[in-house]
Scaffold this active site. Sequence first.
Site, PDB file in Angstrom:
ATOM      1  N   ARG A   1     -11.995  -6.065  -4.461  1.00 62.68           N
ATOM      2  CA  ARG A   1     -11.105  -6.330  -3.065  1.00 62.68           C
ATOM      3  C   ARG A   1     -11.541  -5.155  -2.223  1.00 62.68           C
ATOM      4  O   ARG A   1     -11.247  -3.885  -2.453  1.00 62.68           O
ATOM      5  CB  ARG A   1      -9.445  -5.840  -3.676  1.00 62.68           C
ATOM      6  CG  ARG A   1      -8.582  -6.184  -2.554  1.00 62.68           C
ATOM      7  CD  ARG A   1      -7.137  -5.814  -2.932  1.00 62.68           C
ATOM      8  NE  ARG A   1      -6.133  -6.201  -1.849  1.00 62.68           N
ATOM      9  CZ  ARG A   1      -5.566  -5.459  -0.985  1.00 62.68           C
ATOM     10  NH1 ARG A   1      -6.282  -4.251  -0.689  1.00 62.68           N
ATOM     11  NH2 ARG A   1      -4.956  -5.824   0.059  1.00 62.68           N
TER      12      ARG A   1
ATOM     13  N   SER B   1      -5.467  -9.951   1.686  1.00 59.75           N
ATOM     14  CA  SER B   1      -6.326  -9.241   1.058  1.00 59.75           C
ATOM     15  C   SER B   1      -7.750  -9.900   1.256  1.00 59.75           C
ATOM     16  O   SER B   1      -8.008 -10.982   1.529  1.00 59.75           O
ATOM     17  CB  SER B   1      -6.093  -9.502  -0.512  1.00 59.75           C
ATOM     18  OG  SER B   1      -5.070  -8.770  -0.853  1.00 59.75           O
TER      19      SER B   1
ATOM     20  N   SER C   1       1.560 -13.209   3.092  1.00 63.22           N
ATOM     21  CA  SER C   1       2.414 -12.686   3.856  1.00 63.22           C
ATOM     22  C   SER C   1       1.588 -11.370   4.333  1.00 63.22           C
ATOM     23  O   SER C   1       1.636 -11.229   5.462  1.00 63.22           O
ATOM     24  CB  SER C   1       3.388 -11.863   3.035  1.00 63.22           C
ATOM     25  OG  SER C   1       3.916 -12.807   2.230  1.00 63.22           O
TER      26      SER C   1
ATOM     27  N   GLU D   1      -2.972 -11.815  -9.784  1.00 60.01           N
ATOM     28  CA  GLU D   1      -2.969 -12.760  -8.355  1.00 60.01           C
ATOM     29  C   GLU D   1      -4.563 -12.902  -7.908  1.00 60.01           C
ATOM     30  O   GLU D   1      -4.729 -13.814  -7.555  1.00 60.01           O
ATOM     31  CB  GLU D   1      -2.102 -12.508  -7.332  1.00 60.01           C
ATOM     32  CG  GLU D   1      -2.279 -11.222  -6.800  1.00 60.01           C
ATOM     33  CD  GLU D   1      -1.424 -11.036  -5.299  1.00 60.01           C
ATOM     34  OE1 GLU D   1      -1.558 -11.663  -4.487  1.00 60.01           O
ATOM     35  OE2 GLU D   1      -0.720  -9.926  -5.385  1.00 60.01           O
TER      36      GLU D   1
HETATM   37  N1  LIG Z   1       7.107 -23.213   5.231  1.00 60.65           N
HETATM   38  C1  LIG Z   1       6.860 -21.886   5.094  1.00 60.65           C
HETATM   39  N2  LIG Z   1       7.649 -20.762   4.994  1.00 60.65           N
HETATM   40  C2  LIG Z   1       7.516 -19.583   5.230  1.00 60.65           C
HETATM   41  N3  LIG Z   1       6.094 -19.139   5.487  1.00 60.65           N
HETATM   42  C3  LIG Z   1       5.436 -20.278   5.511  1.00 60.65           C
HETATM   43  C4  LIG Z   1       5.337 -21.538   5.490  1.00 60.65           C
HETATM   44  N4  LIG Z   1       4.376 -22.182   5.481  1.00 60.65           N
HETATM   45  C5  LIG Z   1       3.286 -21.378   5.707  1.00 60.65           C
HETATM   46  N5  LIG Z   1       3.645 -20.188   5.973  1.00 60.65           N
HETATM   47  C6  LIG Z   1       2.937 -18.820   6.077  1.00 60.65           C
HETATM   48  O1  LIG Z   1       2.282 -18.523   4.903  1.00 60.65           O
HETATM   49  C7  LIG Z   1       2.650 -17.092   4.603  1.00 60.65           C
HETATM   50  C8  LIG Z   1       2.764 -16.996   3.280  1.00 60.65           C
HETATM   51  O2  LIG Z   1       1.566 -17.400   2.524  1.00 60.65           O
HETATM   52  P1  LIG Z   1       1.087 -17.510   0.963  1.00 60.65           P
HETATM   53  O3  LIG Z   1       2.057 -18.118   0.333  1.00 60.65           O
HETATM   54  O4  LIG Z   1      -0.150 -17.588   0.934  1.00 60.65           O
HETATM   55  O5  LIG Z   1       1.347 -15.558   0.692  1.00 60.65           O
HETATM   56  P2  LIG Z   1       2.399 -15.398  -0.281  1.00 60.65           P
HETATM   57  O6  LIG Z   1       1.953 -15.440  -1.631  1.00 60.65           O
HETATM   58  O7  LIG Z   1       3.968 -15.584  -0.024  1.00 60.65           O
HETATM   59  O8  LIG Z   1       2.320 -13.646   0.046  1.00 60.65           O
HETATM   60  P3  LIG Z   1       1.444 -12.499  -0.887  1.00 60.65           P
HETATM   61  O9  LIG Z   1       0.237 -12.982  -1.222  1.00 60.65           O
HETATM   62  O10 LIG Z   1       1.232 -11.521   0.365  1.00 60.65           O
HETATM   63  O11 LIG Z   1       2.318 -12.127  -1.582  1.00 60.65           O
HETATM   64  C9  LIG Z   1       3.716 -16.771   5.430  1.00 60.65           C
HETATM   65  O12 LIG Z   1       3.932 -15.447   5.984  1.00 60.65           O
HETATM   66  C10 LIG Z   1       3.580 -17.662   6.747  1.00 60.65           C
HETATM   67  O13 LIG Z   1       2.874 -17.242   7.892  1.00 60.65           O
HETATM   68  C1  LIG Z   2       0.106  -6.754  -1.394  1.00 57.86           C
HETATM   69  C2  LIG Z   2      -0.545  -8.315  -1.479  1.00 57.86           C
HETATM   70  C3  LIG Z   2      -1.823  -7.857  -2.526  1.00 57.86           C
HETATM   71  C4  LIG Z   2       0.415  -9.075  -2.265  1.00 57.86           C
HETATM   72  O1  LIG Z   2       0.063 -10.451  -2.303  1.00 57.86           O
HETATM   73  C5  LIG Z   2      -0.789  -8.821   0.062  1.00 57.86           C
HETATM   74  O2  LIG Z   2       0.303  -8.708   0.420  1.00 57.86           O
HETATM   75  C6  LIG Z   2      -1.728  -7.713   0.660  1.00 57.86           C
HETATM   76  O3  LIG Z   2      -2.957  -7.714   0.499  1.00 57.86           O
HETATM   77  N1  LIG Z   2      -1.217  -7.061   1.760  1.00 57.86           N
HETATM   78  C7  LIG Z   2      -2.088  -6.189   2.418  1.00 57.86           C
HETATM   79  C8  LIG Z   2      -1.951  -4.608   2.152  1.00 57.86           C
HETATM   80  C9  LIG Z   2      -3.112  -4.025   2.657  1.00 57.86           C
HETATM   81  O4  LIG Z   2      -2.923  -3.186   3.883  1.00 57.86           O
HETATM   82  O5  LIG Z   2      -4.228  -3.767   2.204  1.00 57.86           O
END
Ligand SMILES: Nc1ncnc2c1ncn2[C@@H]1O[C@H](COP(=O)(O)OP(=O)(O)OP(=O)(O)O)[C@@H](O)[C@H]1O
Ligand SMILES: CC(C)(CO)[C@@H](O)C(=O)NCCC(=O)O
Length: 488
Positions: A290, A278, A275, A221
Amino acid sequence: MAVVGMQVHKSDQRTVALFVVLPHKRKRSRKDRHSTSHSSINSKSQTMAPGGPRVVNNCEECLRSLHMKVLRTKDDTIEEDVNFNNIVDVYATMPWFGMDIGGTLTKLVYFEPKDITPDELDQEAEILRNIRRYLTKNSAYGKTGHRDTHLQMDDITIRGRRGSLHCIRFPTSEMVNFLLLAKSKGMAELVTTVCATGGGAFKFEKEFKKEVNMRLAKFDELDALIKGILFAETHNPTECYYFENSSSMSCISKGEKKVYDFSQPYPFILVNVGSGVSILAVWGPDNYKRISGTSLGGGTFLGLCCLLTGCDTFEEAVELATEGDHTKVDKLVRDIYGGDYERFGLPGELVAASFGQMNLKDKQSSVSRADLANATLVTITNNIGSIAKMCAINEKIEKVVFVGNFLRVNPISMRLLAYAMDYWSKGTLKALFLEHEGYFGAMGCLCQFNNEISCNETETTNSNFENGDCINEIETNFLKIKNKFFAL
Ligand SMILES: Nc1ncnc2c1ncn2[C@@H]1O[C@H](COP(=O)(O)OP(=O)(O)OP(=O)(O)O)[C@@H](O)[C@H]1O
Ligand SMILES: CC(C)(CO)[C@@H](O)C(=O)NCCC(=O)O
């Protein structure tokens, strides 16, 4: 070097066309700055299909090996039989997808070729045409899928094909329904491999195989994120922006969005607020680390806001936050000092303790849902800003780029981050933002596969698509083509 492909109507197992194309030298363009050791191929007729049935990684070495096979089969008179004089670049019409399956949202980018010739249209399988229509004519899919039409990238060239890139998202919690929808649209009959990144590429691998018989070509990713940013920057001259006048809290809401020239990007700090968060230090297209992260990210904001205010969606949470006032919830420096804490330069309006007033019953009863939403947003944003600032100072890097869907429809956080970077660094750090905020992982996945920027999968430690696989897959595909042809 050659690219070989065919179009198979999976439903009736009929081979429609087999093609071989030879590369043209392409002009060096801005995107070459980001290229690495493998040569990129970019001519109209050289296209690959990341989402297509014969997904291959067309690095030069692999293609050379394939070409040798094609040459060797000359004696089998395949050439004449498949009519190489009527070469049809059918890969162009296969669906090209990149998918980023995140902790909260799944992002899908779909490349729609716009330069399809009448011949190609004739040859195109009906299912494929229907899928293209379905994806490009709608902006809502099922109950929860959305196409971000404002982020569509038109007139871009990938693999020498001109077309549009569509940005689609849906909640990852809806993956089962997405797979059912994909199946109902005939995707399972058409696509056997999809490029995917994000944690869900690992988590849902079995479901993809079981439900729709699709294999996931997985990419890391963070690799994909950086490739996607470089791709977007190359194709969109107004991708990167900053906020003018971010140095004063009172001017912050008036600060204009200004385009930033990000064509010389390195080094930069990259803060991906999904969510979780990073934080990377990026020195070059394949040179990054990272350096930090925090679990207090977009998921935390949404989770806490839903708990505290009873709201249901991110959009609702941000809207509520826009109407609220965090100073009724937080304890400010002035609530403690009666004004500024001058000796250490802490202004009175600075938050001293997030949610610091909420221990008192009378304060609890005087705050609104909107105030709580605003305070949650400000708490999470300030914390991210503070960690990002420390990372930038540690690494001695001035540009801090914030991405991720947490910034979607969220100007409060962007402006706050811009202000925080400027204020705490006394103007030395610059907060930058990118228009396609949450789609870079999916874009990077598409172009990594598609060799737009780099085809060097062997350097991608977590990739499951290394050169050996690549050659094997090409060979297998070639044999399939051959067998199918002779079965006709
Ligand atoms: N329609 C939506 N539904 C839910 N969350 C949303 C929405 N639009 C924006 N967000 C925000 O975006 C965040 C998710 O962002 P993003 O898609 O970049 O991360 P992700 O890829 O799902 O998470 P990670 O990279 O940590 O696995 C949610 O936690 C929320 O704060
Ligand atoms: C676990 C990932 C890399 C998934 O995208 C992301 O949600 C993240 O970087 N979380 C924070 C983890 C930390 O505490 O460093």
